[in-house]
Every structure is written in C-alpha cells, then in structure tokens.
Design a protein around this motif. Sequence first.
Motif, PDB file in Angstrom:
ATOM      1  N   UNK A 466      56.323  22.786  41.317  1.00 41.44           N
ATOM      2  CA  UNK A 466      56.562  23.961  40.477  1.00 41.44           C
ATOM      3  C   UNK A 466      55.810  25.165  41.032  1.00 41.44           C
ATOM      4  N   UNK A 467      54.573  24.929  41.480  1.00 42.47           N
ATOM      5  CA  UNK A 467      53.816  26.037  42.065  1.00 42.47           C
ATOM      6  C   UNK A 467      54.546  26.587  43.286  1.00 42.47           C
ATOM      7  N   UNK A 468      55.080  25.645  44.110  1.00 42.16           N
ATOM      8  CA  UNK A 468      55.801  26.086  45.306  1.00 42.16           C
ATOM      9  C   UNK A 468      57.062  26.851  44.938  1.00 42.16           C
ATOM     10  N   UNK A 469      57.730  26.385  43.856  1.00 42.88           N
ATOM     11  CA  UNK A 469      58.967  27.046  43.436  1.00 42.88           C
ATOM     12  C   UNK A 469      58.711  28.437  42.879  1.00 42.88           C
ATOM     13  N   UNK A 470      57.496  28.707  42.430  1.00 40.92           N
ATOM     14  CA  UNK A 470      57.171  29.996  41.818  1.00 40.92           C
ATOM     15  C   UNK A 470      56.313  30.874  42.719  1.00 40.92           C
ATOM     16  N   UNK A 471      56.151  30.479  43.965  1.00 37.37           N
ATOM     17  CA  UNK A 471      55.267  31.203  44.884  1.00 37.37           C
ATOM     18  C   UNK A 471      56.043  31.672  46.108  1.00 37.37           C
ATOM     19  N   UNK A 472      55.758  32.862  46.541  1.00 40.89           N
ATOM     20  CA  UNK A 472      56.357  33.391  47.768  1.00 40.89           C
ATOM     21  C   UNK A 472      55.672  32.743  48.963  1.00 40.89           C
ATOM     22  N   UNK A 473      56.440  32.074  49.793  1.00 40.36           N
ATOM     23  CA  UNK A 473      55.854  31.277  50.875  1.00 40.36           C
ATOM     24  C   UNK A 473      55.170  32.135  51.940  1.00 40.36           C
ATOM     25  N   UNK A 474      55.596  33.388  52.122  1.00 35.98           N
ATOM     26  CA  UNK A 474      55.007  34.224  53.167  1.00 35.98           C
ATOM     27  C   UNK A 474      53.673  34.809  52.728  1.00 35.98           C
ATOM     28  N   UNK A 475      53.632  35.418  51.568  1.00 36.18           N
ATOM     29  CA  UNK A 475      52.433  36.165  51.154  1.00 36.18           C
ATOM     30  C   UNK A 475      51.510  35.372  50.231  1.00 36.18           C
ATOM     31  N   UNK A 476      52.022  34.311  49.612  1.00 34.96           N
ATOM     32  CA  UNK A 476      51.213  33.563  48.651  1.00 34.96           C
ATOM     33  C   UNK A 476      51.190  34.191  47.273  1.00 34.96           C
ATOM     34  N   UNK A 477      51.842  35.360  47.097  1.00 36.74           N
ATOM     35  CA  UNK A 477      51.947  35.961  45.769  1.00 36.74           C
ATOM     36  C   UNK A 477      53.040  35.241  44.973  1.00 36.74           C
ATOM     37  N   UNK A 478      53.078  35.490  43.664  1.00 34.71           N
ATOM     38  CA  UNK A 478      54.142  34.922  42.851  1.00 34.71           C
ATOM     39  C   UNK A 478      55.487  35.534  43.255  1.00 34.71           C
ATOM     40  N   UNK A 479      56.581  34.762  43.053  1.00 30.52           N
ATOM     41  CA  UNK A 479      57.902  35.240  43.468  1.00 30.52           C
ATOM     42  C   UNK A 479      58.683  35.828  42.292  1.00 30.52           C
TER      43      UNK A 479
END
Length: 636
Positions: A466-479
Amino acid sequence: MDRRIFEQLRKTGRLPSPKGVSLEVARLIDAQNTTSRDLAQVIQSDPALTGKLLRLANIAIHFERRPVVAVGEAILILGFAQVKRLVLALSLMSDPGRPCPTFPYAAFWTRSLLTGLVAQRLVKQLGMAPVDEMFTVGLLSQVGRLALASLYPQDYAALLAAPEAADPHWLGQQEHGQLGADHDELTAIMLEDWGLPQVYVEAAYFQGSKIALGGGLPVERHVLVAQMLHLADLVSGLCLSSPAAGREGQEEALALAGRLGVSRESLSALGEDLLQHWGEWSGLLQEVVPIVAPFATMVPAAAGADAVDPAKSIFGNMAILLVAAPGEGGDGFPEGLIRHDHEVLVVESPLGATSFDPLRRAQMVIVDWRLPDGPCRNDCAALRAASWAEPPYILGVGPALDEVQLLAAFQAGLDAYEVAPLSSQVLDAHLQVVLRLQETQRTHQRKWQKLHSFAASLAHSNRELRQAALTDSLTGLRNRRYAVERLQQEWAVAERHGGNLAVMLLDLDQFKEINDDHGHELGDEVLCQFSMALRGLARQQDVLCRIGGDEFLVICPETPPAGAQALGERICQGMDTVPLPAAAQGRLHVSVGIASLQDGVRDAEALLRAADHALYAAKQGGRNQVVVYAQAGAQG
C-alpha cells in the motif's frame, strides 16, 4: 520458538551464519541468472574453501563415481542447493568464534562430521533420502546447540557445567525453560531459514522426541528420518566415548537400529568403516577429537534390541502426580509405577487447599478412585480448575464401575479410567497417550505460530504494498492517488470542525526545456533535488505530493490563506539554494497557485480546481511567483 523471536535473534548478529566468500556464494545462488561459471569463480577465489568443498563433495557422493577434481564439476553433480549447504557447513566449521567457555567446540564438530557420515551410510541402506543430502543434514543436525552457545554464552555455559547436562532430555527441558527454545527446535528453524527441504526441517525438530523415537507417531517420512538422525547421533557419540561409558548408548543404538531394520552386523560394520577412513575425513576439521570403534565391545545379543526396556527409552523420567487415599502414601498403588524410574509425587485426598505450585510440572495425574465418590469428584474439579503450564492427563484407578458411575467419573473430569490393579503394560499405554497428546499440542502450537507469523508477514507486506502504491517511486513523495484521498480526509475534518485548509499547486518553470535539452536522466535528477529541497522548506504538518511530471501539490491543514501564501513565497525564494545540476542552475524557477476553504469552494475537488486556476494565473503573469485564488478570481 516464535518465528518473530528468531528474527529478533538473527538481528543480533550472534547466530551462526556464513561469512566472507561463503556469504557471497549463498547470495549468488539465491539470485536469478547465476551460472555455474559465476559460482565457480567466486569459490575458487578462496583456495582453502575450494579444497575443502571438493573433499566434502566427494564425501557427499560417497565415491559412487570417479572423484570430483574441479569446482565446476562439483557444482554440476551436486546442484546449486547442495553446494550452498556444503559451503554453509564449511563456513560454520571454520568460524573461529568461541564465546561459550564450556562448549566443546572440537568435539561438537567431530561429532557433527561423524553424524553426517553415519547418516549417509544409513540412508544408503534404508533409502529414505538422497545420499548427498543426508550427509549435509546429518552434518548440520545439531547446529542448534552451536546457536545456543553463540546466543547465550554465559547462560549456556552454566547449563553445560551442571552434572545433569549429560542427560539430553534434562538439557532440552532446561534449554526451553531458561533460554526459550531447545536445541532441536532452534536447529529446525535454522534449517528452514537456510532453505532446506521441509522433510529435513521436521526431522530435525523430532530427532530428540521420545514419542517419535519410540514409535508413538505415524510412520511418515520425516519421522523415519528423525529416527535415523538420532541413530546417527548415537553412533557418533559412541565413537567419542570409552567402551565402558558407551554400553548404555550401545543398547539404545541397537534398539533403535532394530526398529529401523538395520541389523547388528550392519551397524558394527558401519563403525569399523568409520574408524578405517576417519583419517581421510578428519582433515576438514581445525581440531580433531580422537575416536574409537563404536562397537568395539558389542553388547551380548540378549542385551540387544529385544532386551532393551522400550518404556524407559521412550518415556524417560515423567512427572506423575498420585492423588492417594489418606495414609496410603501411594504404597503399592499403582504397581506399574514401581518398574519405571518416574518422578512420582504423592498428595493426599481430598486436595482441598493444597498448593498446586509444586505440582505444575506433572504430565499425568492418577486419582485413587477407591475413595468415596464425593472426594474423587472434588479432587477432579480442583485439578481441572488449577492453572497448569500444560493441562495434565487425568487417569482414575479403582474398582469396576457400571455405566452410570463411569459416566459420572468422566463428567467429573477424568480423561480415562482403569480397574485396579494397574499393570505395567496398561500404564505404558496411557503414558504413550500422554506423549502423543503433548506432541500433538506442540504441533498445533508450531502451526499456530507459523500461521501467526505468516499473518504478520502478510500484513507487513500489504502495508508495504500500500505504501508503494501511494508513493511516487522517483521522488519518494506521495503520489496523486494518495493526494486525492488525503485531501478528501482533510476537507472533511476542516469542514466538520470549522478549521482552515489550504492547498498549493507548484509547477517547475522551464523544466520542459531542460528535459528536452539534456534528456530525461538529468530531468529526473532535477525533480529529485527539488523534492528534497521542498521537504526542507515545508512545515512538519504539510503533506507533499507529486501529482504529475513536474507538478506538485502541498496540502496545508489548519493553515489560513496568509500562512499558505507565506509558505509559497518561501518556496519560490528557496529555489536559489536547490543543489541543481550545472545545466539547470539559474534556469529553474517555480510558479505557485494557492486556494483555501475560505474561498467559497463547495468540496475538495473544487478546492483543487481553484488552486489550479491560481497556478494558471501565476504562469500567465510571468511565472516564478505566488498567486492566491481570491486574487486570481477577482482578476478573472
């Protein structure tokens, strides 16, 4: 042992584990796309490991083909999994760490190597597993002892120094009671952690179990392998003891061999073979303990398997509580207790206010049912109401009862009832039931622990997903997905409590030109550097999200428009301090559009549209500036 406790112990770094080249070998084997050539190159970088691996490989295949002379050939013959186990064993055998002062390290590895050799020869006769696998399993079958010595050096040293430590059952009980796990349990968990097949994991767990060794479990493969491992350990122990000291061990080994179908002659020949070839194998060890022929003085046939008292070897010293009639003291009752060396504690009936603290170790309770019905029923009720570490098996012994009386006895709390006198054979049958119930309870406990561990692991994985699904993979900010959910939540809170809520949309000026001129790799670096700077400029309560290529959203709970505008200005001014790549320095600015709950918007979506309208106005007005929706709306 709870798997979570094992994971905590592993994090201490004190568990025996592969090191150096051995660790790299294990990593390579677990990785995808590793070839045998890759593996051979790593192993050959350590000449000592290479020599020992080839020797172990030849032992593992028992010279059933021409001797292996090259690492690559050993890998092809044994397979990656078996090479990993052999390298793991070599790493543990070569580890110089010896934190436990009373642990016999040299004798331990001598006995471990002997156990592997004996197990290998036994499996050749009995055919329960591949020969090469059984050698490694035997070699690692007591690694739990080494783990306890590494984890609890001082506590384990004190246990080993006790005079009773020679009794494996006493030692196992003390290990479990004082250290949280016995060596067989810890061995099983470590073998499972190292990826050995489940049949060997279960066999390691049961190799010291009285009920498994005595035939009290169904004849399944893991039970037979457990019996074979125990026999291999007995024979290797005899190799390290004097003939006089080993007589009792000979009797137990011959009895177990008989149950497995291994003849006395085969066992004796196996011992002679060990002694004959020991010089070839002992070079694997840093220190070697001298060995003797395990059956140099064979016990007479009459004292062999048929003459060994199976009840004694299976049941050992069980703790039995006898609730007897006043003044009887248990004399002559039941007669089956006389033949066995059980720990019998006699208490008088009625139990009444008897303290149960010293009785809690009892595995079986025998109630003298010759008493009047009332005291018997009261005794059973008191026993059932007491708190026990493990509920005991309650057996009533007395006169013959009719159906009504027997039903009342069971309703009172009995597990079984026998007519007096209680013979040794009938007592043995009930003891067998006690051991079977205990083993079943432990099996259920292990399964529950595995299920609990699996559920915890699954929950952790789900949280991570869930954290991965809600996180921007490049910047680490929320998506964007997280931003929409969070904005809805913050809107509901602010509207319900009459609080403030502001949002700001940020867009990087000239980012497209930088990206087009220098490529996406530099563009990604710019986005990452800006994101890091944004974290430093924002406040703790602000929620930072990347919702598009170069578009960012900041949700500002409990923030009035003026506060959001001040934050936007700080971000614009802070762009000069962002450590951008040389190609982007001086070219990157940010435009900010701000909207708040006070701007008359009706819902969270409208609030976001208002901020987007303000951002458009900032772009149209020359960029690198902050525009508040109220002002932009007035202008529009």
